[in-house]
Scaffold this motif. Structure first.
Motif, PDB file in Angstrom:
ATOM      1  N   ASN A 355       0.835  -1.206   0.000  1.00 36.33           N
ATOM      2  CA  ASN A 355       0.000   0.000   0.000  1.00 36.33           C
ATOM      3  C   ASN A 355       0.872   1.258   0.000  1.00 36.33           C
ATOM      4  O   ASN A 355       0.585   2.226  -0.721  1.00 36.33           O
ATOM      5  N   ALA A 356       1.941   1.268   0.815  1.00 32.09           N
ATOM      6  CA  ALA A 356       2.833   2.432   0.845  1.00 32.09           C
ATOM      7  C   ALA A 356       3.545   2.616  -0.488  1.00 32.09           C
ATOM      8  O   ALA A 356       3.750   3.749  -0.952  1.00 32.09           O
ATOM      9  N   GLU A 357       3.944   1.503  -1.127  1.00 34.71           N
ATOM     10  CA  GLU A 357       4.650   1.615  -2.408  1.00 34.71           C
ATOM     11  C   GLU A 357       3.724   2.071  -3.531  1.00 34.71           C
ATOM     12  O   GLU A 357       4.123   2.852  -4.400  1.00 34.71           O
ATOM     13  N   HIS A 358       2.483   1.599  -3.522  1.00 31.63           N
ATOM     14  CA  HIS A 358       1.550   1.962  -4.601  1.00 31.63           C
ATOM     15  C   HIS A 358       1.040   3.386  -4.488  1.00 31.63           C
ATOM     16  O   HIS A 358       0.756   4.028  -5.492  1.00 31.63           O
ATOM     17  N   HIS A 359       0.886   3.882  -3.251  1.00 28.43           N
ATOM     18  CA  HIS A 359       0.204   5.172  -3.062  1.00 28.43           C
ATOM     19  C   HIS A 359       1.091   6.265  -2.479  1.00 28.43           C
ATOM     20  O   HIS A 359       0.654   7.413  -2.418  1.00 28.43           O
ATOM     21  N   ALA A 360       2.303   5.952  -2.019  1.00 27.14           N
ATOM     22  CA  ALA A 360       3.109   6.994  -1.372  1.00 27.14           C
ATOM     23  C   ALA A 360       4.599   6.831  -1.635  1.00 27.14           C
ATOM     24  O   ALA A 360       5.422   7.281  -0.837  1.00 27.14           O
ATOM     25  N   SER A 382       5.442   9.113   3.311  1.00 31.64           N
ATOM     26  CA  SER A 382       5.479  10.574   3.141  1.00 31.64           C
ATOM     27  C   SER A 382       4.570  11.008   2.007  1.00 31.64           C
ATOM     28  O   SER A 382       4.811  12.036   1.368  1.00 31.64           O
ATOM     29  N   GLY A 383       3.517  10.222   1.747  1.00 35.10           N
ATOM     30  CA  GLY A 383       2.591  10.542   0.665  1.00 35.10           C
ATOM     31  C   GLY A 383       1.607  11.621   1.047  1.00 35.10           C
ATOM     32  O   GLY A 383       1.787  12.361   2.029  1.00 35.10           O
ATOM     33  N   PRO A 384       0.510  11.727   0.322  1.00 35.74           N
ATOM     34  CA  PRO A 384      -0.472  12.784   0.580  1.00 35.74           C
ATOM     35  C   PRO A 384      -1.338  12.523   1.808  1.00 35.74           C
ATOM     36  O   PRO A 384      -2.113  13.393   2.200  1.00 35.74           O
ATOM     37  N   GLY A 385      -1.222  11.333   2.415  1.00 37.43           N
ATOM     38  CA  GLY A 385      -2.062  11.016   3.566  1.00 37.43           C
ATOM     39  C   GLY A 385      -3.428  10.501   3.139  1.00 37.43           C
ATOM     40  O   GLY A 385      -3.755  10.434   1.948  1.00 37.43           O
ATOM     41  N   VAL A 386      -4.214  10.141   4.116  1.00 39.33           N
ATOM     42  CA  VAL A 386      -5.560   9.617   3.871  1.00 39.33           C
ATOM     43  C   VAL A 386      -6.558  10.593   4.473  1.00 39.33           C
ATOM     44  O   VAL A 386      -6.504  10.870   5.675  1.00 39.33           O
ATOM     45  N   PRO A 387      -7.470  11.143   3.679  1.00 36.88           N
ATOM     46  CA  PRO A 387      -8.470  12.067   4.239  1.00 36.88           C
ATOM     47  C   PRO A 387      -9.297  11.379   5.330  1.00 36.88           C
ATOM     48  O   PRO A 387      -9.545  10.171   5.287  1.00 36.88           O
ATOM     49  N   ILE A 388      -9.729  12.160   6.308  1.00 39.63           N
ATOM     50  CA  ILE A 388     -10.483  11.604   7.445  1.00 39.63           C
ATOM     51  C   ILE A 388     -11.739  10.845   6.997  1.00 39.63           C
ATOM     52  O   ILE A 388     -12.005   9.754   7.519  1.00 39.63           O
ATOM     53  N   PRO A 389     -12.528  11.331   6.027  1.00 38.89           N
ATOM     54  CA  PRO A 389     -13.726  10.566   5.633  1.00 38.89           C
ATOM     55  C   PRO A 389     -13.413   9.188   5.041  1.00 38.89           C
ATOM     56  O   PRO A 389     -14.283   8.323   4.993  1.00 38.89           O
ATOM     57  N   ALA A 399     -12.206  -1.140  -1.921  1.00 40.33           N
ATOM     58  CA  ALA A 399     -12.083   0.305  -1.700  1.00 40.33           C
ATOM     59  C   ALA A 399     -10.676   0.712  -2.097  1.00 40.33           C
ATOM     60  O   ALA A 399      -9.701   0.217  -1.536  1.00 40.33           O
ATOM     61  N   ARG A 400     -10.562   1.622  -3.038  1.00 40.76           N
ATOM     62  CA  ARG A 400      -9.242   2.027  -3.533  1.00 40.76           C
ATOM     63  C   ARG A 400      -8.992   3.514  -3.326  1.00 40.76           C
ATOM     64  O   ARG A 400      -8.076   4.080  -3.889  1.00 40.76           O
ATOM     65  N   GLY A 401      -9.840   4.150  -2.497  1.00 40.12           N
ATOM     66  CA  GLY A 401      -9.600   5.545  -2.145  1.00 40.12           C
ATOM     67  C   GLY A 401      -9.605   6.445  -3.353  1.00 40.12           C
ATOM     68  O   GLY A 401     -10.415   6.342  -4.270  1.00 40.12           O
ATOM     69  N   THR A 402      -8.645   7.351  -3.391  1.00 39.86           N
ATOM     70  CA  THR A 402      -8.589   8.346  -4.482  1.00 39.86           C
ATOM     71  C   THR A 402      -8.095   7.749  -5.791  1.00 39.86           C
ATOM     72  O   THR A 402      -8.159   8.411  -6.817  1.00 39.86           O
ATOM     73  N   VAL A 433      -5.639   4.065  10.451  1.00 41.09           N
ATOM     74  CA  VAL A 433      -4.698   4.973   9.801  1.00 41.09           C
ATOM     75  C   VAL A 433      -4.834   6.336  10.456  1.00 41.09           C
ATOM     76  O   VAL A 433      -5.933   6.768  10.811  1.00 41.09           O
ATOM     77  N   GLU A 434      -3.699   7.002  10.651  1.00 41.04           N
ATOM     78  CA  GLU A 434      -3.686   8.320  11.254  1.00 41.04           C
ATOM     79  C   GLU A 434      -2.646   9.177  10.535  1.00 41.04           C
ATOM     80  O   GLU A 434      -1.926   8.697   9.649  1.00 41.04           O
TER      81      GLU A 434
END
Length: 451
Positions: A355-360, A382-389, A399-402, A433-434
């Motif tokens: 997940n870290a390699e694919h998205h961040a 150090s990616g864009p983070g995950v929005p709270i919603p 679920a693949r987020g953004t 996740v935080e």
């Protein structure tokens, strides 16, 4: 803040008990104090009347022992006798001058009117009884102390107030106990529903002896049976489909690899098509493998044979086979140990790294730390983070987020974090996740530490 139903019932019992006991206490106080005070007034009046006859007889005979008689008539150190004679006042017992008496009482003595009055003389409560003598202008006034009666009243009022308070406390306790007994089936039902919401499809409500609750328990258990059957059936279907797809998909993957190795001999359009085909086939193959893993986990009811797993060693073993092998590891000393299925924990950590390699662009820190008797495995990026919603939705299946709707190697199947959540729940842990201090996301897996 609105109180819970249990506390509302307890408070209602307490207020009802307080109102009832207060009414009884007030009635008891009025009757008891009125009766005791009335008896004291009657006895004081009778004693004063006897004393007046003795004083009257002494005055008529012209006896010289009037002062000695008055002294003998005072039976208490705090009682006083005042005798008004023409031009003077005679006092016996506790020495009080006429100036110490209220004007209303002096007015009664001046008018030679029989009277009975309660008042404070100094700091002592007294009952004043005044009677006229037969001689003109003579008046007899005796002050009876009410200290003992006043002490009795204070004791009685204290007992009644304490009894009222204890009754209110007892009412609250009785109401809480009663509501707890009455709401116990609802508590059991809530606990079973919470277990089912947490993924325990075997949660059921015990059979109830109460005729009103028996249909509710039966309905809940029937619904739970139907839900469990449906979930098992869906999981079995997904597993069967994935299993049937696995063999032909393996053939397609191998064929795509053969085409990829020979794409240099193809025209540019065909090479591009081969690249797209290889990418999609590999992602499809990865998704089928994840589906098989998820469906197998949904259908397994038996508990795994757990072993002691040293998390720092597991982290280093998984990192050694990946491009991010040099990521810094922060760990507690001595290294934490958990009871777990090693294969599932390997998959949990590997999916978090994927997940870290694919998205961040890969992880920047791995943490294995202790917090309040539990072990936390932290993967920072150090990616864009995950929005709270989206922080709960990212652990749902597909679920693949953004990145939803994108195609390519970095898109993922949407099942990796769902597998993480499933495996962590089977180990009685939590995952969330935080925000990472300094920017980015921190995925945290928390497990019970082995003792």
């Amino acid at each position: 803040m609105r109180l819970s139903l249990r506390w509302r019932v307890a408070v209602a019992f307490g207020l009802g008990s307080l109102a009832l006991t207060s009414a009884l206490a007030v009635t008891t106080w009025q009757l008891a104090s009125g009766y005791m005070l009335g008896q004291r007034e009657v006895s004081a009046t009778q004693q004063a009347e006897v004393n007046v006859r003795l004083v009257d007889a002494s005055l008529h005979t012209g006896s010289s022992g009037l002062e000695e008689l008055l002294t003998g008539l005072t039976t208490d150190p705090n009682s006083s006798i005042l005798l008004r004679r023409p031009g003077r006042w005679l006092t016996s017992g506790r020495q009080l001058g006429p100036t110490a008496l209220p004007q209303s009482l002096l007015g009664i003595a001046h008018n030679r009117t029989a009277a009975r009055q309660r008042l404070m003389v100094g700091d002592i409560p007294v009952l004043a009884v005044g009677l006229p003598l037969s001689a003109e202008n003579d008046f007899y006034l005796q002050l009876f102390p009410l200290e003992q009666l006043d002490s009795t009243f204070r004791f009685l009022s204290t007992v009644l107030m304490i009894g009222t308070a204890l009754s209110a406390l007892f009412g609250v306790t009785l109401g809480f106990w009663t509501s707890r007994r009455a709401l116990h089936p609802l508590t059991v039902l809530t606990a079973a529903a919470s277990r089912m919401a947490g993924g325990d499809l075997t949660a059921r409500v015990p059979q109830q002896d109460d005729l009103d609750l028996r249909p509710l328990a039966a309905s809940f258990n029937a619904t739970a049976d139907a839900l469990e059957h449906r979930v098992r059936q869906d999981a079995r279907f997904a597993g069967d489909v994935s299993h049937e797809l696995r063999s032909p998909l393996t053939i397609v993957v191998n064929a795509a690899e053969v085409l990829r190795r020979r794409k240099d001999d193809m025209p540019p359009t065909a090479r591009h098509a081969v690249d797209l085909l290889t990418t999609v086939v590999h992602r499809f193959h990865h998704m089928v493998v994840d589906l098989l893993e998820i469906s197998r986990g949904d259908q397994e009811d038996r508990a795994e044979e757990l072993e002691e797993v040293e998390l720092v060693g597991l982290v280093r073993h998984v990192l050694a086979a990946r491009p991010c092998a040099d990521v810094p590891i922060e760990h507690a000393d001595p290294p934490p140990v958990v009871l777990a299925d090693r294969r599932r924990l390997d998959r949990v950590f590997a999916n978090l790294l994927d997940n870290a390699e694919h998205h961040a662009a890969g992880p920047v820190r791995i943490g294995v730390v202790r917090r309040d008797g539990r072990v936390r495995l932290e993967v920072d990026d150090s990616g864009p983070g995950v929005p709270i919603p989206l922080r709960e939705r990212v652990f749902e299946r597909f679920a693949r987020g953004t990145s939803a709707g994108r195609r390519g190697n970095d898109g993922g199947s949407g099942l990796g974090l769902a597998l993480v959540a499933q495996h962590v729940r089977r180990h009685h842990g939590q995952v969330w996740v935080e925000d990472r201090p300094g920017g980015g996301a921190r995925f945290v897996v928390e497990l019970p530490e082995a003792r």
